[in-house]
Design an enzyme around this catalytic site. Structure first.
Site, PDB file in Angstrom:
ATOM      1  CD  GLN A  87      -2.814  -1.386   2.484  1.00  0.00           C
ATOM      2  OE1 GLN A  87      -2.615  -0.447   3.335  1.00  0.00           O
ATOM      3  NE2 GLN A  87      -3.596  -2.220   2.648  1.00  0.00           N
ATOM      4  CG  HIS A 152      -3.079  -0.618   8.021  1.00  0.00           C
ATOM      5  ND1 HIS A 152      -3.680  -0.989   8.931  1.00  0.00           N
ATOM      6  CD2 HIS A 152      -3.705  -1.270   6.736  1.00  0.00           C
ATOM      7  CE1 HIS A 152      -4.615  -2.166   8.636  1.00  0.00           C
ATOM      8  NE2 HIS A 152      -4.540  -2.152   7.359  1.00  0.00           N
ATOM      9  CD  GLU A 250     -14.797   3.439  13.374  1.00  0.00           C
ATOM     10  OE1 GLU A 250     -15.066   2.677  14.417  1.00  0.00           O
ATOM     11  OE2 GLU A 250     -13.949   4.331  13.601  1.00  0.00           O
ATOM     12  CE1 TYR A 260     -13.492  10.970  16.963  1.00  0.00           C
ATOM     13  CE2 TYR A 260     -11.344  11.347  17.670  1.00  0.00           C
ATOM     14  CZ  TYR A 260     -12.760  11.629  17.271  1.00  0.00           C
ATOM     15  OH  TYR A 260     -12.930  12.874  17.507  1.00  0.00           O
ATOM     16  CE1 TYR A 271      -9.488  -7.822   7.003  1.00  0.00           C
ATOM     17  CE2 TYR A 271      -7.458  -7.451   8.219  1.00  0.00           C
ATOM     18  CZ  TYR A 271      -8.470  -6.998   7.466  1.00  0.00           C
ATOM     19  OH  TYR A 271      -8.299  -5.491   7.081  1.00  0.00           O
TER      20      TYR A 271
END
Length: 379
Positions: A87, A152, A250, A260, A271
């Site tokens: 990513q 991430h 979210e 949060y 997972y």
């Protein structure tokens, strides 16, 4: 820009709108029009005063798409080395609110570190007048610690607005790098955080953790997983989209000093099907999302529509690009609540990475594909 404000459209963009024959009050019947193809996993788009588009490609290239749709063969020079794996790579891009005068832009990327480690970095640069080179590149934020991971990174940027004007600071979203998720609840690191810094990288004196022992003063909020969308609402409030695990994507409104919840609470599960953290979706002292998706849609870029190009009923709506389910979500917002969702462009069948409102008041999309497209959404 306030929802009622007149849209200021640069000369070329006005001309394009006239050519397309799109009336400001047109009824919403969105049709995708491909502006350019041949982009390799594009991540973010910005609109240059010349009428050209500036697009990041995840492998590490910054590309110019000319206003007629031609993709320049030579990438923009001066981009730092990026850790382009998984990513990671060259990710978000925003122009300074005074770009027309200072030529300044901000971009974030996966910065290589020692060994196999890497981390999200935020940099500032000036774009040359011929739009072919980045100059005076300076790194403002380096995520600490760097981690051996290709997951991430977060990496969305938003310029903070107060009363409709820039206050000279930037928000940057920082993922928890997947393997380090428990660090999202600690304040001595950047993992799973949103930070706020000045445009020179300095720490604003009114940040919520300034002076708190053991806490990094640039932190704005924490307990995030992987925030891949960020947008400033017409009232100046920061909204973000955040990837859950299996379920529990979210939308959050990160406030100064807010926790949060990740990975203590979540609307999703791991997972392997086991509970996340406490197995609960809420806990005292942790902020609930304003909206969530289960199953996960993998939300990425987001934008508020301030124009009336698609009719007045769309003005003020929030648009979110979905990677996994490959659609554009149109969310009707009342205050700080999402009251309805409509799925658009499901027949496009491409991963949608970014959505932005252009200077012409239209929405533009990027598809996260090996042969990615820049798309204009026509009413």
């Amino acid at each position: 820009m306030p929802a009622h404000a007149a849209l200021r459209v640069p000369g070329w963009w006005r001309g394009a709108a006239l050519v397309l024959g799109l009336a400001a009050g047109a009824q919403a019947a969105p049709q995708p029009q491909v502006v350019a193809r041949g982009l390799e996993h594009p991540w973010a788009v910005a609109f240059l005063p010349s009428g050209n588009f500036l697009v990041t490609e995840r492998p590490g290239r910054l590309r110019v798409v000319e206003r007629g749709g031609t993709l320049r063969a030579a990438p923009v020079t001066g981009v730092p080395d990026v850790a382009a794996s998984g990513q990671g790579g060259l990710l978000d891009l925003v122009l300074d609110s005074d770009f027309v005068h200072n030529r300044t832009l901000y971009f974030c990327y996966a910065e290589p570190g020692p060994g196999a480690r890497n981390g999200t970095a935020l940099a500032r640069a000036r774009l040359s007048r011929d739009e072919r080179a980045l100059q005076d590149v300076r790194v403002l934020v380096r995520q600490q610690p760097k981690v051996a991971s290709h997951l991430h990174f977060g990496c969305r940027i938003a310029e903070r607005l107060v009363d409709g004007r820039s206050d000279g600071t930037l928000f940057l979203t920082l993922g928890e790098r997947f393997s380090q998720r428990d660090a999202a609840q600690r304040l001595d690191n950047h993992l799973g955080k949103i930070v706020r810094v000045g445009k020179d990288g300095s720490v604003p004196a009114d940040n919520p953790l300034v002076g708190r022992a053991g806490a990094l003063p640039e932190i704005w909020s924490w307990g995030h997983r992987n925030v891949q969308g960020a947008a400033i609402a017409p009232n100046g409030q920061l909204w973000v989209t955040e990837h859950g695990a299996m379920g529990g994507d979210e939308i959050n409104l990160p406030r100064a000093g807010g926790n949060y919840g990740w990975p203590v609470v979540s609307f999703g599960v791991n997972y392997d099907g086991t509970p996340v953290g406490t197995g609960l979706s809420a806990a005292p002292g942790m902020e609930p999302p304003v909206y969530h998706w289960t199953p996960s849609i993998a939300p990425s870029g987001m934008a508020f529509l301030t124009s009336t190009r698609y009719g007045e009923s769309w003005q003020g709506n929030l648009f979110v690009a979905a990677l996994k389910f490959r659609y554009l979500a149109r969310l009707q917002v009342q205050g700080e609540r999402v009251v309805s969702e409509q799925r658009l462009l499901e027949n496009l069948k491409q991963r949608l990475r970014d959505v932005r409102q252009g200077p012409d008041g239209l929405l533009y999309l990027l598809t996260d594909e090996a042969d990615g497209e820049l798309i204009r959404l026509l009413p």
